[in-house]
Design an enzyme around this catalytic site. Structure first.
Site, PDB file in Angstrom:
ATOM      1  N   PHE A  92       0.863  -1.195   0.000  1.00 34.78           N
ATOM      2  CA  PHE A  92       0.000   0.000   0.000  1.00 34.78           C
ATOM      3  C   PHE A  92       0.889   1.231   0.000  1.00 34.78           C
ATOM      4  O   PHE A  92       1.648   1.462   0.939  1.00 34.78           O
ATOM      5  CB  PHE A  92      -0.946   0.055   1.207  1.00 34.78           C
ATOM      6  CG  PHE A  92      -1.837   1.265   1.136  1.00 34.78           C
ATOM      7  CD1 PHE A  92      -3.001   1.245   0.381  1.00 34.78           C
ATOM      8  CD2 PHE A  92      -1.485   2.451   1.761  1.00 34.78           C
ATOM      9  CE1 PHE A  92      -3.809   2.383   0.262  1.00 34.78           C
ATOM     10  CE2 PHE A  92      -2.285   3.595   1.648  1.00 34.78           C
ATOM     11  CZ  PHE A  92      -3.447   3.557   0.906  1.00 34.78           C
ATOM     12  N   ASP A 128       9.212   2.794   2.013  1.00 26.47           N
ATOM     13  CA  ASP A 128       8.044   3.611   2.344  1.00 26.47           C
ATOM     14  C   ASP A 128       7.796   3.457   3.839  1.00 26.47           C
ATOM     15  O   ASP A 128       7.277   2.450   4.291  1.00 26.47           O
ATOM     16  CB  ASP A 128       6.831   3.155   1.520  1.00 26.47           C
ATOM     17  CG  ASP A 128       5.579   3.994   1.849  1.00 26.47           C
ATOM     18  OD1 ASP A 128       5.581   4.708   2.870  1.00 26.47           O
ATOM     19  OD2 ASP A 128       4.596   3.906   1.073  1.00 26.47           O
ATOM     20  N   LYS A 159       2.493  11.270   7.290  1.00 28.90           N
ATOM     21  CA  LYS A 159       1.667  11.003   8.469  1.00 28.90           C
ATOM     22  C   LYS A 159       2.165  11.722   9.733  1.00 28.90           C
ATOM     23  O   LYS A 159       1.926  12.904   9.883  1.00 28.90           O
ATOM     24  CB  LYS A 159       1.514   9.496   8.665  1.00 28.90           C
ATOM     25  CG  LYS A 159       0.686   8.885   7.517  1.00 28.90           C
ATOM     26  CD  LYS A 159       0.062   7.553   7.803  1.00 28.90           C
ATOM     27  CE  LYS A 159      -0.982   7.231   6.740  1.00 28.90           C
ATOM     28  NZ  LYS A 159      -0.694   6.087   5.913  1.00 28.90           N
TER      29      LYS A 159
HETATM   30  C1  LIG Z   1      -0.948   6.116   4.415  1.00 33.45           C
HETATM   31  C2  LIG Z   1       0.126   5.557   3.577  1.00 33.45           C
HETATM   32  C3  LIG Z   1       0.439   6.122   2.313  1.00 33.45           C
HETATM   33  C4  LIG Z   1      -0.374   7.224   1.690  1.00 33.45           C
HETATM   34  O1  LIG Z   1      -0.393   8.398   2.449  1.00 33.45           O
HETATM   35  P1  LIG Z   1      -1.518   9.495   2.141  1.00 33.45           P
HETATM   36  O2  LIG Z   1      -1.132  10.646   3.019  1.00 33.45           O
HETATM   37  O3  LIG Z   1      -2.818   8.882   2.536  1.00 33.45           O
HETATM   38  O4  LIG Z   1      -1.466   9.812   0.706  1.00 33.45           O
HETATM   39  C5  LIG Z   1       1.504   5.580   1.622  1.00 33.45           C
HETATM   40  N1  LIG Z   1       2.215   4.559   2.108  1.00 33.45           N
HETATM   41  C6  LIG Z   1       1.945   3.994   3.297  1.00 33.45           C
HETATM   42  C7  LIG Z   1       2.792   2.865   3.796  1.00 33.45           C
HETATM   43  C8  LIG Z   1       0.882   4.458   4.069  1.00 33.45           C
HETATM   44  O5  LIG Z   1       0.583   3.877   5.223  1.00 33.45           O
END
Ligand SMILES: *Cc1c(COP(=O)(O)O)cnc(C)c1O
Length: 400
Positions: A140, A225, A254
């Protein structure tokens, strides 16, 4: 207006792209939120780990208000007096020489993809527009068209094509699968060190080290990520630190703003980040003085309150107590720091009904896919609060 009135309004006028629990939050403080009727809940989701510092942290709030009274947005057409300090503090905290600020996590992922592709053509000399990025099954990384192009979740992609080419999917946690996906045109391997949205999936011990080694041997960039796992969530600054692995690029978001204002970033050393030339990439709000001031305060709270160590200690405490619950529904409990997943057996009839029950007992958690309950409270959570929550979690997991 009561909660039902708000829910009716939302259903009538808003797109139905989420399936939220029916709790209408009006305020929050620390690990707690309060609904319209004044009921109090322990937040065990932390907005998917954006709230590592807790709700409405007073120091981040102060930074936001102070900066909002001075200047909020300059655009990058001009310089501002907050962004250089954020750059410096990010570098000191993470050890990466440079960074680039964005807003949402998905934007930062897109930024990393562009940077990797540029590196592929300029440095690795891959023939133009032939570069490939290897990603992991169950990934994700966000919701833009390019990012969903390499999602393996059919539901995230269905009817949103045509898709962006240049991505190869390998099996997550399986180093052989990565090996066999590498070609002369491979520019990068991009993955989450722990897959949060997939249900808190932790790869086998040594996997990240092996990925890093594979990248070095094949002149491939390792992109981690850490939007969800970074900034203390798993008991280290980055989840990759558990294996002492230093990726070439790290993506954060985040908790970088403690939940106040979207701020994300890509970190890398100068030999890679230096490839971006003026005009090649940007964002109107990315690097704004308001966002930079908020991010600086959010990082300061992580340092000053030792949230990384707290996450490790409280995560252990939380997991130990979860493991004592003799529930017939539990298939597996897994986690690192305060990123914890409880996987239920298929016979348990889905995690949603457990989350509904938790809500009625004053705990907000969300099902991840069908069978996993994720517990990821703010990292400021105290032992006493876990002691308060545990009998309620036990009662929920022990129901029929
Ligand atoms: C939440 C998340 C994203 C996307 O972040 P947004 O601010 O919602 O665009 C990408 N990668 C990971 C691992 C995430 O948990």
């Amino acid at each position: 207006m009561n909660s039902n009135d708000y829910i009716a309004l939302e259903d009538q006028f808003g797109a139905h792209n989420y399936h939220p629990l029916d709790v209408v939050i009006e305020s929050g403080e620390g690990v707690w939120v309060f609904d319209i009727e004044g009921n109090k809940y322990l937040d065990c989701l932390s907005a998917y780990s954006a709230l590592n510092q807790g709700h409405v942290h007073p120091e981040i709030l102060k930074a936001l208000v102070d900066q909002a009274q001075k200047v909020t947005l300059t655009s990058r057409a001009f310089r501002n007096s907050q962004l250089p300090l954020l750059y410096k503090e990010l570098s000191e905290m993470t050890g990466y020489e440079m960074s680039i600020p964005m807003n949402s996590g998905a934007e930062a992922v897109e930024t990393a993809i562009k940077l990797v592709r540029k590196w592929a053509y300029q440095v690795k000399k891959i023939p133009h527009y032939q570069s490939e990025i290897i990603v992991a099954s169950g990934n994700f990384h966000g919701r833009t068209v390019s990012i969903i192009s390499f999602s393996t979740e059919e539901f995230y992609r269905k009817e949103f094509g045509p898709f962006t080419p240049g991505f190869i999917v390998a099996q997550y946690g399986d180093i052989e699968s990565l090996k066999s996906s590498i070609t002369a045109n491979t520019a990068a391997i991009m993955l989450e060190p722990i897959q949060g949205e997939a249900g808190v999936i932790i790869p086998p011990n040594g996997y990240l080290k092996a990925v890093k080694q594979l990248c070095e041997e094949n002149n491939i960039l390792f992109v981690a990520d850490e939007i969800q796992t970074g900034l203390g969530r798993t008991g280290k600054l980055f989840a990759c630190d558990h294996e002492a692995v230093r990726p070439d690029l790290i993506i954060i978001g985040k908790a970088l703003s403690g939940g106040f204002y979207p701020v994300s970033a890509v970190l890398a050393d100068a030999d890679i980040m230096g490839l971006f030339q003026p005009g090649e990439h940007g964002s109107t709000f990315g690097g704004s003085p308001l966002g930079a001031a908020v991010a600086r305060a959010a990082l300061k709270v992580i340092r000053d309150e030792n949230l990384i160590e707290k996450s490790e200690l409280m995560g252990k405490y939380f997991m130990e107590h979860l493991e004592e619950i003799p529930s017939k529904h539990i298939k597996e409990i897994r986690g690192k720091g305060l990123l914890i997943g409880v996987e239920l057996k298929p016979e348990a009839k889905g995690a949603r009904r457990f989350c509904e029950r938790l809500k009625s007992l004053g705990i907000l958690a969300k099902e991840t896919h069908d069978n996993v309950i994720r517990f990821a409270p703010p990292l400021i959570i105290e032992k006493e609060t876990i002691d308060w929550a545990m009998p309620r979690i036990a009662e929920t997991l022990m129901m029929d």
